[in-house]
Write a protein that holds these residues in place. Structure first.
Motif, PDB file in Angstrom:
ATOM      1  N   THR A 111       4.356 -10.475 -38.206  1.00 35.88           N
ATOM      2  CA  THR A 111       5.297 -11.548 -37.910  1.00 35.88           C
ATOM      3  C   THR A 111       5.027 -12.198 -36.554  1.00 35.88           C
ATOM      4  O   THR A 111       5.402 -13.327 -36.324  1.00 35.88           O
ATOM      5  N   SER A 112       4.398 -11.480 -35.648  1.00 36.07           N
ATOM      6  CA  SER A 112       4.149 -12.051 -34.327  1.00 36.07           C
ATOM      7  C   SER A 112       2.728 -12.583 -34.235  1.00 36.07           C
ATOM      8  O   SER A 112       1.842 -12.195 -34.985  1.00 36.07           O
ATOM      9  N   GLU A 113       2.536 -13.438 -33.275  1.00 38.53           N
ATOM     10  CA  GLU A 113       1.208 -14.000 -33.033  1.00 38.53           C
ATOM     11  C   GLU A 113       0.330 -12.953 -32.365  1.00 38.53           C
ATOM     12  O   GLU A 113       0.812 -12.116 -31.602  1.00 38.53           O
ATOM     13  N   PRO A 114      -0.970 -12.972 -32.617  1.00 36.50           N
ATOM     14  CA  PRO A 114      -1.856 -12.022 -31.951  1.00 36.50           C
ATOM     15  C   PRO A 114      -1.937 -12.302 -30.455  1.00 36.50           C
ATOM     16  O   PRO A 114      -1.837 -13.438 -30.006  1.00 36.50           O
ATOM     17  N   SER A 115      -2.103 -11.240 -29.704  1.00 35.73           N
ATOM     18  CA  SER A 115      -2.198 -11.346 -28.253  1.00 35.73           C
ATOM     19  C   SER A 115      -3.605 -11.822 -27.870  1.00 35.73           C
ATOM     20  O   SER A 115      -4.590 -11.386 -28.460  1.00 35.73           O
ATOM     21  N   PRO A 116      -3.723 -12.694 -26.867  1.00 40.99           N
ATOM     22  CA  PRO A 116      -5.061 -13.153 -26.464  1.00 40.99           C
ATOM     23  C   PRO A 116      -5.864 -12.012 -25.837  1.00 40.99           C
ATOM     24  O   PRO A 116      -5.310 -11.114 -25.208  1.00 40.99           O
ATOM     25  N   MET A 117      -7.171 -12.048 -26.010  1.00 40.13           N
ATOM     26  CA  MET A 117      -8.053 -11.021 -25.468  1.00 40.13           C
ATOM     27  C   MET A 117      -8.424 -11.382 -24.029  1.00 40.13           C
ATOM     28  O   MET A 117      -8.666 -12.540 -23.714  1.00 40.13           O
ATOM     29  N   GLN A 118      -8.452 -10.348 -23.172  1.00 41.79           N
ATOM     30  CA  GLN A 118      -8.843 -10.555 -21.782  1.00 41.79           C
ATOM     31  C   GLN A 118      -9.783  -9.432 -21.369  1.00 41.79           C
ATOM     32  O   GLN A 118      -9.737  -8.336 -21.907  1.00 41.79           O
ATOM     33  N   ALA A 119     -10.626  -9.705 -20.392  1.00 41.27           N
ATOM     34  CA  ALA A 119     -11.614  -8.732 -19.927  1.00 41.27           C
ATOM     35  C   ALA A 119     -11.062  -7.932 -18.750  1.00 41.27           C
ATOM     36  O   ALA A 119     -10.366  -8.458 -17.891  1.00 41.27           O
ATOM     37  N   CYS A 120     -11.415  -6.662 -18.730  1.00 38.44           N
ATOM     38  CA  CYS A 120     -11.060  -5.786 -17.616  1.00 38.44           C
ATOM     39  C   CYS A 120     -11.866  -6.216 -16.391  1.00 38.44           C
ATOM     40  O   CYS A 120     -13.066  -6.470 -16.479  1.00 38.44           O
ATOM     41  N   THR A 121     -11.216  -6.280 -15.246  1.00 40.96           N
ATOM     42  CA  THR A 121     -11.888  -6.681 -14.012  1.00 40.96           C
ATOM     43  C   THR A 121     -12.907  -5.634 -13.578  1.00 40.96           C
ATOM     44  O   THR A 121     -13.948  -5.964 -13.008  1.00 40.96           O
TER      45      THR A 121
ATOM     46  N   HIS B 143     -13.073  -6.044 -23.295  1.00 41.63           N
ATOM     47  CA  HIS B 143     -12.053  -6.978 -23.755  1.00 41.63           C
ATOM     48  C   HIS B 143     -10.994  -6.235 -24.546  1.00 41.63           C
ATOM     49  O   HIS B 143     -11.305  -5.442 -25.439  1.00 41.63           O
ATOM     50  N   MET B 144      -9.731  -6.503 -24.216  1.00 42.63           N
ATOM     51  CA  MET B 144      -8.585  -5.890 -24.881  1.00 42.63           C
ATOM     52  C   MET B 144      -7.492  -6.935 -25.028  1.00 42.63           C
ATOM     53  O   MET B 144      -7.504  -7.960 -24.335  1.00 42.63           O
ATOM     54  N   PRO B 145      -6.511  -6.673 -25.912  1.00 43.02           N
ATOM     55  CA  PRO B 145      -5.368  -7.583 -25.985  1.00 43.02           C
ATOM     56  C   PRO B 145      -4.619  -7.609 -24.649  1.00 43.02           C
ATOM     57  O   PRO B 145      -4.476  -6.585 -23.983  1.00 43.02           O
ATOM     58  N   ALA B 146      -4.159  -8.769 -24.270  1.00 44.03           N
ATOM     59  CA  ALA B 146      -3.483  -8.923 -22.976  1.00 44.03           C
ATOM     60  C   ALA B 146      -2.239  -8.053 -22.889  1.00 44.03           C
ATOM     61  O   ALA B 146      -1.874  -7.593 -21.807  1.00 44.03           O
ATOM     62  N   ALA B 147      -1.581  -7.786 -24.011  1.00 45.75           N
ATOM     63  CA  ALA B 147      -0.370  -6.972 -24.003  1.00 45.75           C
ATOM     64  C   ALA B 147      -0.672  -5.518 -23.643  1.00 45.75           C
ATOM     65  O   ALA B 147       0.200  -4.811 -23.147  1.00 45.75           O
ATOM     66  N   ASP B 148      -1.902  -5.044 -23.844  1.00 43.51           N
ATOM     67  CA  ASP B 148      -2.271  -3.653 -23.560  1.00 43.51           C
ATOM     68  C   ASP B 148      -2.900  -3.479 -22.178  1.00 43.51           C
ATOM     69  O   ASP B 148      -3.199  -2.358 -21.784  1.00 43.51           O
ATOM     70  N   MET B 149      -3.121  -4.545 -21.463  1.00 42.46           N
ATOM     71  CA  MET B 149      -3.778  -4.475 -20.160  1.00 42.46           C
ATOM     72  C   MET B 149      -2.798  -4.027 -19.072  1.00 42.46           C
ATOM     73  O   MET B 149      -1.593  -4.179 -19.208  1.00 42.46           O
ATOM     74  N   VAL B 150      -3.348  -3.469 -17.986  1.00 40.45           N
ATOM     75  CA  VAL B 150      -2.566  -3.041 -16.820  1.00 40.45           C
ATOM     76  C   VAL B 150      -2.777  -4.072 -15.716  1.00 40.45           C
ATOM     77  O   VAL B 150      -3.919  -4.382 -15.369  1.00 40.45           O
ATOM     78  N   GLN B 151      -1.682  -4.578 -15.191  1.00 40.44           N
ATOM     79  CA  GLN B 151      -1.769  -5.592 -14.132  1.00 40.44           C
ATOM     80  C   GLN B 151      -1.880  -4.891 -12.777  1.00 40.44           C
ATOM     81  O   GLN B 151      -1.067  -4.044 -12.435  1.00 40.44           O
ATOM     82  N   GLY B 152      -2.909  -5.245 -12.029  1.00 41.99           N
ATOM     83  CA  GLY B 152      -3.107  -4.689 -10.698  1.00 41.99           C
ATOM     84  C   GLY B 152      -3.038  -5.788  -9.650  1.00 41.99           C
ATOM     85  O   GLY B 152      -2.838  -6.962  -9.971  1.00 41.99           O
ATOM     86  N   GLN B 153      -3.242  -5.406  -8.383  1.00 44.57           N
ATOM     87  CA  GLN B 153      -3.183  -6.392  -7.310  1.00 44.57           C
ATOM     88  C   GLN B 153      -4.396  -7.312  -7.330  1.00 44.57           C
ATOM     89  O   GLN B 153      -4.313  -8.470  -6.930  1.00 44.57           O
ATOM     90  N   ARG B 154      -5.531  -6.810  -7.773  1.00 49.78           N
ATOM     91  CA  ARG B 154      -6.768  -7.600  -7.754  1.00 49.78           C
ATOM     92  C   ARG B 154      -7.196  -8.103  -9.131  1.00 49.78           C
ATOM     93  O   ARG B 154      -8.307  -8.585  -9.281  1.00 49.78           O
ATOM     94  N   GLY B 155      -6.364  -7.948 -10.131  1.00 53.00           N
ATOM     95  CA  GLY B 155      -6.716  -8.436 -11.455  1.00 53.00           C
ATOM     96  C   GLY B 155      -6.060  -7.612 -12.550  1.00 53.00           C
ATOM     97  O   GLY B 155      -5.103  -6.881 -12.313  1.00 53.00           O
ATOM     98  N   ILE B 156      -6.609  -7.733 -13.747  1.00 53.45           N
ATOM     99  CA  ILE B 156      -6.084  -6.989 -14.883  1.00 53.45           C
ATOM    100  C   ILE B 156      -7.127  -5.954 -15.317  1.00 53.45           C
ATOM    101  O   ILE B 156      -8.333  -6.199 -15.230  1.00 53.45           O
TER     102      ILE B 156
END
Length: 86
Positions: free
Chosen positions: A43-53, A58-71
């Motif tokens: 039912t929900s839209e897929p999360s965009p993929m982003q690269a680990c700094t 590459h992982m879904p943005a919803a599963d990434m950990v936000q840090g001070q210098r990036g994701i």
């Protein structure tokens, strides 16, 4: 005449065999449809993929950990990036 009677008997037996076989297949299909419901579409839209700094995975943005210098892909990479000060 005997051959004709013999052929009719064989044809009748083949017809019965095929009818029973098709009925059994239909019953199996209906039972499997009852026990395994059709998958529901997400039912929900897929999360965009982003690269680990740190590592570039590459992982879904919803599963990434936000840090001070990036994701980052994990908490370990986030801590490793914060430990290395440039």
């Amino acid at each position: 005449m005997k051959i004709l009677l013999f052929l009719l008997t064989i044809l009748f037996a083949v017809w019965l065999w095929r009818r029973n076989r098709l009925n059994a297949l239909n019953e199996r299909k209906s039972k499997s449809a009852e026990t395994h419901p059709a998958p529901t579409p997400p039912t929900s839209e897929p999360s965009p993929m982003q690269a680990c700094t740190q590592c570039g995975v590459h992982m879904p943005a919803a599963d990434m950990v936000q840090g001070q210098r990036g994701i980052y892909c994990s908490q370990v990479h986030c801590q490793a990036a914060s430990d290395t000060r440039v």
